[in-house]
Design an enzyme around this catalytic site. Structure first.
Site, short mmCIF file in Angstrom:
data_model
loop_
_atom_site.label_atom_id
_atom_site.label_comp_id
_atom_site.label_asym_id
_atom_site.label_seq_id
_atom_site.Cartn_x
_atom_site.Cartn_y
_atom_site.Cartn_z
N ASP A 128 0.83 -1.21 0.00
CA ASP A 128 0.00 0.00 0.00
C ASP A 128 0.86 1.26 0.00
O ASP A 128 0.46 2.30 -0.52
CB ASP A 128 -0.91 -0.01 1.23
CG ASP A 128 -2.16 0.84 1.04
OD1 ASP A 128 -2.34 1.39 -0.06
OD2 ASP A 128 -2.96 0.96 1.98
N HIS A 184 -6.02 6.01 7.06
CA HIS A 184 -5.09 6.92 6.39
C HIS A 184 -5.09 8.24 7.17
O HIS A 184 -6.09 8.60 7.78
CB HIS A 184 -5.51 7.15 4.94
CG HIS A 184 -5.18 5.99 4.04
ND1 HIS A 184 -4.41 6.11 2.92
CD2 HIS A 184 -5.50 4.68 4.14
CE1 HIS A 184 -4.28 4.92 2.34
NE2 HIS A 184 -4.94 4.03 3.07
N CYS A 195 -4.05 5.74 -2.32
CA CYS A 195 -4.74 4.89 -3.29
C CYS A 195 -4.73 5.58 -4.65
O CYS A 195 -5.19 6.72 -4.78
CB CYS A 195 -6.18 4.65 -2.85
SG CYS A 195 -7.15 3.72 -4.06
#
Length: 299
Positions: free
Chosen positions: A17, A210, A241
């Site tokens: 990620d 986040h 993202c």
């Protein structure tokens, strides 16, 4: 009884990620070296890569090479994200310990991220979970945009429950609920978890925050008060993202460890080794990272 848990499990998602959103790809050898450093920190779980088609996530095009090249340490789970049966085939060939499947609670984000409707995503993931289980792997489910979507705004808890129900029915072992764009506040987290935890046990729920608006650690505190003890984080605060405009990095593993250790909560993580790994990836990326802890170390 203390309002805080005695132990927390931190799942490191930086190599996947964290790196998937970097403008400049990191060399395969550097990814492998970084994961090897992470393996020596005391982390029990590292998400090493994603077997998504390189066209969609070019930064992780070397998934098979990374998974095959790392030095595996006993007691550490090496996981990877898998979008479909083809990706699963590659992940199993690379010897991953755990398979991660993913989708969104938001219809629009699901379309942007997976190129399918939510309804069309379920059968694809069902096949992946079934095959992964037959191969003896544990399976983790990720639900994105639980607290808000860049396209639709606030997402109803009913929608989150519907997706969670289907994923658990497929056989996922754990569900990670994601604040993909970092909009959640402690009150909202409390309200959502109050409903979610009436249906699912806290031991099978993880949180994935986040830090876009600086509320990630506050949201983790509320989650712990609600009984959650598993959290995803990314060393240095790397991440975001590609299909969620404005999504900045995950909560920083080093910031999270500092807070937990200061509260007397055990993580099993060695701070010095974690800092060494953070400085390594910062130098490879060649820019400052968002982590507050790393900024104090660097100064």
């Amino acid at each position: 009884m203390s309002r805080w848990p005695a132990n927390v499990t931190i799942k490191e998602v930086g190599p996947r990620d964290g790196l998937q959103n970097e403008a400049t790809p990191i060399a395969t050898a550097d990814k492998i070296a970084w994961i090897n450093l992470l393996s020596e920190t005391g982390l029990s779980y590292i998400e090493v890569t994603s077997f998504v088609h390189p066209k969609w996530i070019p930064q992780l095009a070397d998934a098979a090479e990374v998974a095959a090249g790392i030095r595996r340490k006993a007691g550490v789970t090496y996981a990877a994200l898998v979008p479909n049966e083809k990706g699963l085939e590659r992940a199993l060939a690379a010897g991953v310990d755990e398979v991660g499947v993913f989708m969104s609670a938001s219809e629009t984000h699901n379309q942007k991220n997976i190129n399918k409707s939510i309804a069309a995503t379920f059968p694809v993931l069902e096949d992946v979970v079934k095959t992964a289980k037959q191969a003896g792997k544990t399976v983790r489910g990720y639900v994105s945009t639980v607290f808000g979507c860049p396209y639709e705004g606030r997402i109803s808890v009913d929608q989150v429950l519907m997706v969670a129900d289907r994923l658990f029915a497929m056989g996922v072992d754990e569900l990670s609920l994601g604040d993909t764009i970092g909009v959640a506040t402690p009150k909202q987290v409390e309200e959502v978890l109050a409903i979610v935890l009436r249906r699912f046990p806290a031991a099978r729920i993880a949180m994935h925050f986040h830090d876009t608006r600086g509320t990630a650690l506050a949201n983790i505190l509320v989650s712990m008060e609600m009984g959650i003890t598993t959290f995803d984080s990314s060393l240095g605060g790397l991440g975001g993202c590609p299909y969620a405009p404005g999504a900045s990095g995950n909560v920083a593993t080093d910031d999270l460890v500092y807070m937990l250790h200061g509260m007397g909560i055990e993580t099993g993580i060695n701070v010095e080794r974690l800092t060494k790994a953070a400085l390594f990836i910062r130098d490879k990326i060649d820019r400052p990272l968002p982590s507050r802890y790393l900024q104090t170390v660097s100064s």
